[in-house]
Design a protein around this motif. Structure first.
Motif, PDB file in Angstrom:
ATOM      1  N   GLU A 112       4.010   1.536  -1.052  1.00  0.00           N
ATOM      2  CA  GLU A 112       4.673   1.649  -2.354  1.00  0.00           C
ATOM      3  C   GLU A 112       3.699   2.156  -3.418  1.00  0.00           C
ATOM      4  O   GLU A 112       4.063   2.972  -4.264  1.00  0.00           O
ATOM      5  CB  GLU A 112       5.246   0.300  -2.775  1.00  0.00           C
ATOM      6  CG  GLU A 112       6.483  -0.106  -2.004  1.00  0.00           C
ATOM      7  CD  GLU A 112       6.993  -1.468  -2.426  1.00  0.00           C
ATOM      8  OE1 GLU A 112       6.765  -1.877  -3.581  1.00  0.00           O
ATOM      9  OE2 GLU A 112       7.627  -2.133  -1.588  1.00  0.00           O
ATOM     10  N   TRP A 113       2.470   1.671  -3.371  1.00  0.00           N
ATOM     11  CA  TRP A 113       1.453   2.097  -4.335  1.00  0.00           C
ATOM     12  C   TRP A 113       1.201   3.599  -4.216  1.00  0.00           C
ATOM     13  O   TRP A 113       1.170   4.319  -5.205  1.00  0.00           O
ATOM     14  CB  TRP A 113       0.155   1.328  -4.116  1.00  0.00           C
ATOM     15  CG  TRP A 113      -0.933   1.715  -5.063  1.00  0.00           C
ATOM     16  CD1 TRP A 113      -1.825   2.718  -4.925  1.00  0.00           C
ATOM     17  CD2 TRP A 113      -1.207   1.113  -6.320  1.00  0.00           C
ATOM     18  NE1 TRP A 113      -2.654   2.780  -5.989  1.00  0.00           N
ATOM     19  CE2 TRP A 113      -2.310   1.803  -6.881  1.00  0.00           C
ATOM     20  CE3 TRP A 113      -0.661   0.049  -7.025  1.00  0.00           C
ATOM     21  CZ2 TRP A 113      -2.856   1.460  -8.098  1.00  0.00           C
ATOM     22  CZ3 TRP A 113      -1.213  -0.293  -8.250  1.00  0.00           C
ATOM     23  CH2 TRP A 113      -2.292   0.421  -8.773  1.00  0.00           C
ATOM     24  N   LEU A 114       1.012   4.054  -2.990  1.00  0.00           N
ATOM     25  CA  LEU A 114       0.753   5.475  -2.770  1.00  0.00           C
ATOM     26  C   LEU A 114       1.948   6.324  -3.193  1.00  0.00           C
ATOM     27  O   LEU A 114       1.784   7.416  -3.732  1.00  0.00           O
ATOM     28  CB  LEU A 114       0.416   5.739  -1.311  1.00  0.00           C
ATOM     29  CG  LEU A 114      -0.956   5.258  -0.855  1.00  0.00           C
ATOM     30  CD1 LEU A 114      -1.102   5.398   0.652  1.00  0.00           C
ATOM     31  CD2 LEU A 114      -2.057   6.018  -1.566  1.00  0.00           C
ATOM     32  N   LYS A 115       3.143   5.802  -2.969  1.00  0.00           N
ATOM     33  CA  LYS A 115       4.351   6.537  -3.327  1.00  0.00           C
ATOM     34  C   LYS A 115       4.512   6.628  -4.846  1.00  0.00           C
ATOM     35  O   LYS A 115       4.813   7.693  -5.377  1.00  0.00           O
ATOM     36  CB  LYS A 115       5.566   5.831  -2.724  1.00  0.00           C
ATOM     37  CG  LYS A 115       6.867   6.534  -2.927  1.00  0.00           C
ATOM     38  CD  LYS A 115       7.966   5.747  -2.234  1.00  0.00           C
ATOM     39  CE  LYS A 115       9.325   6.348  -2.496  1.00  0.00           C
ATOM     40  NZ  LYS A 115      10.378   5.544  -1.880  1.00  0.00           N
ATOM     41  N   ASP A 116       4.270   5.531  -5.555  1.00  0.00           N
ATOM     42  CA  ASP A 116       4.455   5.496  -7.010  1.00  0.00           C
ATOM     43  C   ASP A 116       3.260   6.042  -7.770  1.00  0.00           C
ATOM     44  O   ASP A 116       3.407   6.865  -8.663  1.00  0.00           O
ATOM     45  CB  ASP A 116       4.735   4.060  -7.480  1.00  0.00           C
ATOM     46  CG  ASP A 116       6.053   3.537  -6.938  1.00  0.00           C
ATOM     47  OD1 ASP A 116       6.902   4.355  -6.548  1.00  0.00           O
ATOM     48  OD2 ASP A 116       6.223   2.300  -6.894  1.00  0.00           O
ATOM     49  N   LYS A 117       2.081   5.578  -7.442  1.00  0.00           N
ATOM     50  CA  LYS A 117       0.873   5.921  -8.204  1.00  0.00           C
ATOM     51  C   LYS A 117       0.184   7.176  -7.667  1.00  0.00           C
ATOM     52  O   LYS A 117      -0.494   7.867  -8.398  1.00  0.00           O
ATOM     53  CB  LYS A 117      -0.127   4.767  -8.192  1.00  0.00           C
ATOM     54  CG  LYS A 117       0.443   3.435  -8.619  1.00  0.00           C
ATOM     55  CD  LYS A 117       0.713   3.384 -10.085  1.00  0.00           C
ATOM     56  CE  LYS A 117       1.172   1.959 -10.421  1.00  0.00           C
ATOM     57  NZ  LYS A 117       1.630   1.797 -11.743  1.00  0.00           N
ATOM     58  N   GLY A 118       0.282   7.397  -6.376  1.00  0.00           N
ATOM     59  CA  GLY A 118      -0.299   8.588  -5.787  1.00  0.00           C
ATOM     60  C   GLY A 118      -1.806   8.570  -5.647  1.00  0.00           C
ATOM     61  O   GLY A 118      -2.419   9.593  -5.441  1.00  0.00           O
ATOM     62  N   GLY A 119      -2.415   7.414  -5.715  1.00  0.00           N
ATOM     63  CA  GLY A 119      -3.868   7.342  -5.568  1.00  0.00           C
ATOM     64  C   GLY A 119      -4.273   6.253  -4.609  1.00  0.00           C
ATOM     65  O   GLY A 119      -3.444   5.512  -4.087  1.00  0.00           O
ATOM     66  N   ASP A 120      -5.564   6.157  -4.385  1.00  0.00           N
ATOM     67  CA  ASP A 120      -6.072   5.123  -3.501  1.00  0.00           C
ATOM     68  C   ASP A 120      -5.959   3.760  -4.165  1.00  0.00           C
ATOM     69  O   ASP A 120      -5.973   3.646  -5.380  1.00  0.00           O
ATOM     70  CB  ASP A 120      -7.531   5.394  -3.141  1.00  0.00           C
ATOM     71  CG  ASP A 120      -7.687   6.614  -2.253  1.00  0.00           C
ATOM     72  OD1 ASP A 120      -6.717   6.937  -1.543  1.00  0.00           O
ATOM     73  OD2 ASP A 120      -8.752   7.235  -2.278  1.00  0.00           O
ATOM     74  N   VAL A 121      -5.864   2.747  -3.330  1.00  0.00           N
ATOM     75  CA  VAL A 121      -5.710   1.384  -3.826  1.00  0.00           C
ATOM     76  C   VAL A 121      -6.936   0.554  -3.461  1.00  0.00           C
ATOM     77  O   VAL A 121      -7.564   0.761  -2.435  1.00  0.00           O
ATOM     78  CB  VAL A 121      -4.414   0.738  -3.268  1.00  0.00           C
ATOM     79  CG1 VAL A 121      -4.498   0.572  -1.781  1.00  0.00           C
ATOM     80  CG2 VAL A 121      -4.118  -0.583  -3.943  1.00  0.00           C
ATOM     81  N   SER A 149       0.834  -1.210   0.000  1.00  0.00           N
ATOM     82  CA  SER A 149       0.000   0.000   0.000  1.00  0.00           C
ATOM     83  C   SER A 149       0.863   1.252   0.000  1.00  0.00           C
ATOM     84  O   SER A 149       0.589   2.203  -0.732  1.00  0.00           O
ATOM     85  CB  SER A 149      -0.916   0.027   1.221  1.00  0.00           C
ATOM     86  OG  SER A 149      -1.862  -0.993   1.162  1.00  0.00           O
ATOM     87  N   PRO A 157      -6.090   0.399  -9.035  1.00  0.00           N
ATOM     88  CA  PRO A 157      -6.556   1.753  -8.714  1.00  0.00           C
ATOM     89  C   PRO A 157      -7.996   1.728  -8.224  1.00  0.00           C
ATOM     90  O   PRO A 157      -8.842   1.032  -8.770  1.00  0.00           O
ATOM     91  CB  PRO A 157      -6.446   2.510 -10.027  1.00  0.00           C
ATOM     92  CG  PRO A 157      -5.813   1.603 -11.004  1.00  0.00           C
ATOM     93  CD  PRO A 157      -5.748   0.242 -10.425  1.00  0.00           C
TER      94      PRO A 157
END
Length: 103
Positions: free
Chosen positions: A70-79, A68, A96
């Motif tokens: 890493e996702w927020l850091k790379d994609k910048g959105g909710d997972v 979670s 996403p």
């Protein structure tokens, strides 16, 4: 009137009545203790419902948290988590989160 020294707060304000205002009505001190954590017995019931040993559940939670972050850091959105069963394997994939359109 002479001001006496070394009085407690209760002694200083004895005989005074405060008018009720927005602040005094809303910001009253509830002498109740507020619990921010769940009851330990409820946590135990949730763990039993998951049907995983505590060590495996802890490892799963840690891995989900890492992914979670890493996702927020790379994609910048909710997972949103997608759970897929492939025979005897269970895959948990991040995707996403779909934004809900308000009417």
């Amino acid at each position: 009137m002479k001001i006496r020294k070394n009085l407690s707060d209760a002694d200083m304000f004895r005989g005074m009545d405060e008018e009720e205002s927005f602040e005094t009505a809303v910001l009253t001190d509830d002498s109740r203790s507020k619990k921010f954590r769940k009851n330990p017995s409820a946590l135990k019931k949730e763990a039993e419902a998951m049907m995983l040993p505590p060590e495996a559940q802890e490892k799963l939670n840690r891995c989900l948290l890492e992914v979670s972050m890493e996702w927020l850091k790379d994609k910048g959105g909710d997972v949103e988590w997608k759970v897929i069963r492939d025979g005897m394997n269970i895959l948990i994939k991040p995707a996403p989160a779909k934004k809900k359109v308000r009417p």
